[in-house]
Write an enzyme that holds these catalytic residues in place. Structure first.
Site, PDB file in Angstrom:
ATOM      1  N   CYS A 106       1.907  -1.879  19.559  1.00  8.83           N
ATOM      2  CA  CYS A 106       1.723  -0.545  18.976  1.00  8.83           C
ATOM      3  C   CYS A 106       2.829   0.438  19.340  1.00  8.83           C
ATOM      4  CB  CYS A 106       0.381   0.041  19.423  1.00  8.83           C
ATOM      5  SG  CYS A 106      -1.050  -0.987  19.048  1.00  8.83           S
ATOM      6  N   HIS A 162       0.310   7.812  20.773  1.00 10.09           N
ATOM      7  CA  HIS A 162       0.673   6.690  21.653  1.00 10.09           C
ATOM      8  C   HIS A 162       2.158   6.648  21.999  1.00 10.09           C
ATOM      9  CE1 HIS A 162      -0.221   2.234  22.848  1.00 10.09           C
ATOM     10  NE2 HIS A 162      -0.231   3.063  23.882  1.00 10.09           N
TER      11      HIS A 162
END
Length: 434
Positions: A106, A162
Site C-alpha cells: 500500500c 497512509h
C-alpha cells in the site's frame, strides 16, 4: 512530474519534470487531431491532460481513483463474476492500461504516486508505515497535489492516506491538498473507523512504551497529530476519521468525525466526493484524489449491498468472497454516481478519470491469530469464522499477490477515461518496462 518533449508551445510545461514512478514511453494522440504530443511519462495513468492547451479549452478536471488491494481478475471486464458495469463501460470507452505496474504494498505505491519517485529514494522500500511509527513521506518531497496547486487547481484528498502523520506537516492539507476527509492510517473497520491495536496486551508492549518515550522528545510547539493507541481519550484512542482544511486564519483545522461512525466508508467517501464537486469554485479546475479502502481487509459490506450485488453468486461463493464482491461493486456504484453528477454539472467532457489499484489482492489462507499488517492487527472483531479467513481476491491468471513482486502483486487493473479529451478510445495502450 513529467519529462516530455512537446510540440505544443502553450499549456502546462515540464519545469518540475525530473522523474516519475514508471519508465514508460508512450506516444499519445489527445484532444484535437492536429495536436500531437510525444512524451515520456513515468506514470502513464496520471497526466494525459497535458495535451489540452489553454488555447483549445479550459484546464480539465482530474479525478484519480485508487482501489485498495484489488485483484487483477476482480473487475467485470477482466472476466470476473464481480459486477462492475460502470468501470467496465468507462474502461471500454477510454484507454485500458494493460501493462501498468505498481509496488507490491500500500504505502510504497502511494508514496511513488505522490512523489513521482521510486520507493528506494523515499524510504518506502522498507514497506508500510506501521501503527505509531514516526516517519513518512519526507516533507521536502514535492507531491502531485502541490503541482496541481501550482497550476491553480483546487485539490482534494478523500479516503486512505497512509503516507505518515509524524507531524502535521506530513498530513494531506500540508502536502498539497486544500481539504482532506479520510484516515491517516492503513486498515480500519469500514463502519467504526477503529484502526485496531498493536496486538495482544498492547498497553504494556515494549514497542508502545518506547513510543511514549520518543514522543516526549519531540518538539510539541505546534502540536502533534494523534498517535493511535496512545491517546488518553478512550474514544479517540483508535478512532481514525477526520476532516482537515486550512481556515481563513491560516490554521489547520482537525475535525474528528465521530458523527460518521456506523456509516460505510465507501459511501462516506463517495458522498463527500459528490459534495466537493457540487460546492467547487466553478471558475477553477479541480484535482481529486479519491482513495477508497475497499477492497482491503476486513472484508465488510452492508448486508443490503451483499444481497443487491451478489445474488448471482449464491450457492458457490463463500461468505467472504461475496462480501469482497459487494465491496468492489460499492465502489463501482460510487463511481457511477460521480460520473452522473459530472454530466449533470456539464463538466463530464472536460474531466479526466484515472482508475487504478495500489497493488494486487492478498492470496492464500490466514489463521485467526495471524491477521496482521506488519505489527498491526486487523480489526476483524469477534465472531469471525475460521472458514471465512481464506483470502477472497483473485489475481488470475497471474502468479502471486500482495507483498510479492510476482505479477499478481504488481500488475494492476488500470484505465484512463476522458470522453472530451482522448481522441482514441476503446483501445489498449501497450508500453514496455518498469
Amino acid at each position: 512530474v513529467v519529462s516530455m518533449q512537446s510540440s505544443v508551445s502553450s499549456g502546462i510545461n515540464a519545469e518540475y519534470g525530473q522523474h516519475y514512478f514508471k519508465r514508460i514511453n508512450l506516444r499519445c494522440l489527445l484532444g484535437d487531431n492536429s495536436t500531437r504530443i510525444s512524451m515520456e511519462i513515468h506514470m502513464v495513468f496520471l497526466l494525459c491532460f497535458i495535451s489540452v492547451t489553454a488555447a483549445e479549452r479550459s484546464s480539465p478536471n482530474v479525478i484519480f481513483i485508487f482501489a485498495d488491494d484489488l485483484g487483477y481478475n476482480d473487475v467485470g471486464y477482466q472476466g470476473s463474476d464481480i459486477k462492475t458495469p460502470v468501470i467496465d463501460l468507462l474502461a471500454s470507452q477510454g484507454v485500458k492500461l494493460e501493462q501498468h505496474y505498481g509496488q507490491p504494498m500500500c504505502a510504497p505505491s502511494r508514496a511513488a504516486f505522490m512523489s513521482g519517485r521510486y520507493p528506494i529514494h523515499t524510504g518506502f522500500h522498507e514497506g508500510n508505515i506501521q501503527q505509531g511509527e514516526l516517519w513518512g513521506l519526507d516533507v521536502e518531497e514535492t507531491t502531485v497535489g502541490q503541482l496541481f496547486q501550482h497550476y491553480n487547481y483546487s485539490t482534494h484528498a478523500i479516503g486512505k492516506w497512509h503516507l505518515g502523520w509524524r507531524t502535521w506537516l506530513h498530513t494531506p492539507v500540508m502536502r498539497g491538498f486544500d481539504t482532506f476527509l479520510g484516515f491517516y492510517f492503513c486498515a480500519h473497520d469500514h463502519f467504526s473507523y477503529d484502526c485496531g491495536s498493536l496486538g495482544v496486551n498492547d498497553a504494556n508492549s515494549k514497542k508502545e512504551r518506547s513510543l511514549k518515550k520518543i514522543m516526549k522528545k519531540i518538539n510539541k510547539k505546534n502540536g502533534l497529530p494523534p498517535r493511535y493507541g496512545l491517546e488518553k481519550n478512550k474514544r479517540a484512542k483508535y478512532f481514525d476519521l477526520r476532516y482537515n482544511y486550512i481556515n481563513k486564519k491560516g490554521q489547520l483545522v482537525d475535525e474528528i468525525r465521530y458523527d460518521l461512525a456506523g456509516k460505510y466508508s465507501a459511501r462516506v467517501f463517495t458522498d463527500h466526493a459528490l459534495e466537493t464537486i457540487q460546492k467547487r469554485d466553478k471558475e477553477q479546475p479541480f484535482f481529486m484524489y479519491l482513495s477508497y479502502m475497499n477492497v482491503h481487509a476486513p472484508y465488510q459490506a452492508p448486508e443490503e449491498d451483499v444481497a443487491k450485488f451478489t445474488r448471482h453468486m449464491e450457492g458457490y461463493a463463500k461468505k467472504n468472497r461475496r462480501k469482497y464482491a459487494a465491496m468492489m461493486s460499492s465502489i463501482d456504484e460510487g463511481i457511477g454516481n460521480i460520473t452522473s453528477l459530472l454530466k449533470s454539472e456539464g463538466i463530464y467532457n472536460n474531466t479526466l478519470i484515472i482508475f487504478s489499484s495500489d497493488n494486487g489482492a492478498n492470496i492464500g489462507n490466514c489463521k485467526a491469530d495471524s491477521m496482521y499488517e506488519g505489527s498491526f492487527r486487523l480489526p476483524f472483531g469477534k465472531g469471525t469464522e475460521a472458514n471465512d479467513l481464506k483470502e477472497p481476491g483473485s489475481n488470475y491468471p497471474l502468479r502471486g499477490g500482495k507483498r510479492s513482486v510476482f505479477e499478481g502483486g504488481i500488475k494492476l487493473v488500470s484505465f484512463v477515461h476522458g470522453p472530451g479529451l482522448l481522441a482514441h478510445t476503446g483501445m489498449f495502450c501497450w508500453a514496455q518496462g518498469l
